[in-house]
Design a protein around this motif. Structure first.
Motif, PDB file in Angstrom:
ATOM      1  N   HIS A 182      -2.486   4.731   3.639  1.00  0.00           N
ATOM      2  CA  HIS A 182      -2.243   3.465   4.342  1.00  0.00           C
ATOM      3  C   HIS A 182      -0.754   3.130   4.346  1.00  0.00           C
ATOM      4  CE1 HIS A 182      -6.644   2.233   3.423  1.00  0.00           C
ATOM      5  NE2 HIS A 182      -6.533   3.232   4.257  1.00  0.00           N
TER       6      HIS A 182
ATOM      7  N   GLU B 122     -10.854   0.932   4.252  1.00  0.00           N
ATOM      8  CA  GLU B 122     -11.007  -0.428   3.727  1.00  0.00           C
ATOM      9  C   GLU B 122     -12.490  -0.764   3.599  1.00  0.00           C
ATOM     10  OE1 GLU B 122      -8.491  -1.599   2.537  1.00  0.00           O
ATOM     11  OE2 GLU B 122      -6.738  -1.117   3.738  1.00  0.00           O
TER      12      GLU B 122
ATOM     13  N   GLU C 202       0.802  -1.219   0.000  1.00  0.00           N
ATOM     14  CA  GLU C 202       0.000   0.000   0.000  1.00  0.00           C
ATOM     15  C   GLU C 202       0.840   1.275   0.000  1.00  0.00           C
ATOM     16  OE1 GLU C 202      -3.857  -1.149   2.486  1.00  0.00           O
ATOM     17  OE2 GLU C 202      -2.072  -1.246   3.742  1.00  0.00           O
TER      18      GLU C 202
ATOM     19  N   GLU D 119      -5.024   4.685  -0.283  1.00  0.00           N
ATOM     20  CA  GLU D 119      -3.966   3.667  -0.248  1.00  0.00           C
ATOM     21  C   GLU D 119      -2.604   4.288   0.064  1.00  0.00           C
ATOM     22  OE1 GLU D 119      -4.817   0.758   0.017  1.00  0.00           O
ATOM     23  OE2 GLU D 119      -6.697   0.495  -1.076  1.00  0.00           O
TER      24      GLU D 119
ATOM     25  N   GLN E 297      -6.832   3.041   9.434  1.00  0.00           N
ATOM     26  CA  GLN E 297      -6.971   2.486   8.090  1.00  0.00           C
ATOM     27  C   GLN E 297      -8.350   1.880   7.846  1.00  0.00           C
ATOM     28  OE1 GLN E 297      -3.670  -0.043   7.167  1.00  0.00           O
ATOM     29  NE2 GLN E 297      -4.626  -0.949   5.374  1.00  0.00           N
TER      30      GLN E 297
HETATM   31 FE   LIG Z   1      -5.389   0.028   1.911  1.00  0.00          FE
END
Ligand SMILES: [Fe+2]
Length: 246
Positions: A112, A199, A71, A109, A195
């Motif tokens: 992350h 998601e 990520e 992302e 995070q």
């Molecule tokens: Fe992610």
């Protein structure tokens, strides 16, 4: 079925504002996913328990390097831009909401990846993020999966990505919830909590794409083929960031 999965299903999988062939198709795919989702929860819990018993902090770094590899900015920009390119210019009016969600995912992302870098920095495993550029463990993602097959996306149907969002991003949600049920370390918990909302949003994009757009056999076929690919024996292994080996 593990209560972590039951809770996820009741909150996010089954309630829907749609009816019709898209929802019916998603429910058929959901039935295929259930045993592997359940297996993933158990594997993630076991991995977290093993980490706690390891007697060392190295598991925190291993998870963070794995997460950075999957990520970090390099992987995220590459993968998420190809997602956007899977919608051709002539189809953009039809799929503009998908394009907007995918544009948001680029940011998600990369963030992350940054959260994983913070674990390594604040945990004292590295002094500067640049050090990660020299570490293959922070730059390779050995998991054989659709998620890693970045360059394929421009060549396939705009809705195919829904299979990845629905299956893999649900696993991220379940893996995070499972890990949080075991690991009490502040660094890990901060990263996971920071995070998890994104998601879930990525999973919900998959759900929305299928419910709203996968209305004909022609539009369902490319998504079903993604499920066919993902529902292989290697699929339920948690990512390295969530305690898996790959
Ligand atoms: Fe992610």
């Amino acid at each position: 079925m593990h209560p972590i999965l039951t809770n996820f299903l009741d909150k996010w999988v089954y309630p829907t504002g749609f009816t019709g062939p898209g929802v019916d198709f998603r429910m058929r795919q959901t039935e295929r996913c259930l045993p592997l989702w359940d297996k993933l929860v158990l594997q993630a819990i076991k991995a977290a328990e093993n980490d706690l018993q390891s007697g060392s902090d190295e598991y925190k770094a291993a998870r963070a390097r794995g997460g950075y590899a999957a990520e970090g900015p390099f992987m995220s920009l590459k993968q998420m831009s190809t997602q956007i390119l899977s919608v051709g210019i002539n189809e953009q009016p039809k799929y503009i909401d998908l394009q907007r969600m995918r544009a948001r995912q680029i940011w998600d992302e990369v963030k992350h990846g940054q959260l994983h870098a913070y674990v390594l920095l604040r945990g004292g495993f590295i002094e500067r993020e640049e050090e990660l550029m020299d570490d293959p463990r922070a730059n390779t993602q050995p998991k054989l999966s659709y998620f890693g097959m970045t360059a394929m996306f421009p060549h396939i149907h705009p809705l195919a990505r829904a299979g990845q969002h629905y299956y893999n991003e649900s696993m991220a949600c379940l893996g995070i919830a499972s890990t949080l049920s075991v690991i009490k370390d502040d660094l890990i918990r901060h990263q996971l909590h920071s995070q998890s909302a994104e998601e879930l949003m990525h999973f919900m994009e998959g759900k929305y794409q299928i419910d709203a757009y996968a209305l004909t056999p022609e539009n369902q076929k490319p998504i079903e083929e993604v499920f066919d690919f993902l529902l292989r024996p290697w699929a339920p292994e948690p990512s390295r960031a969530l305690g898996g080996a790959a």
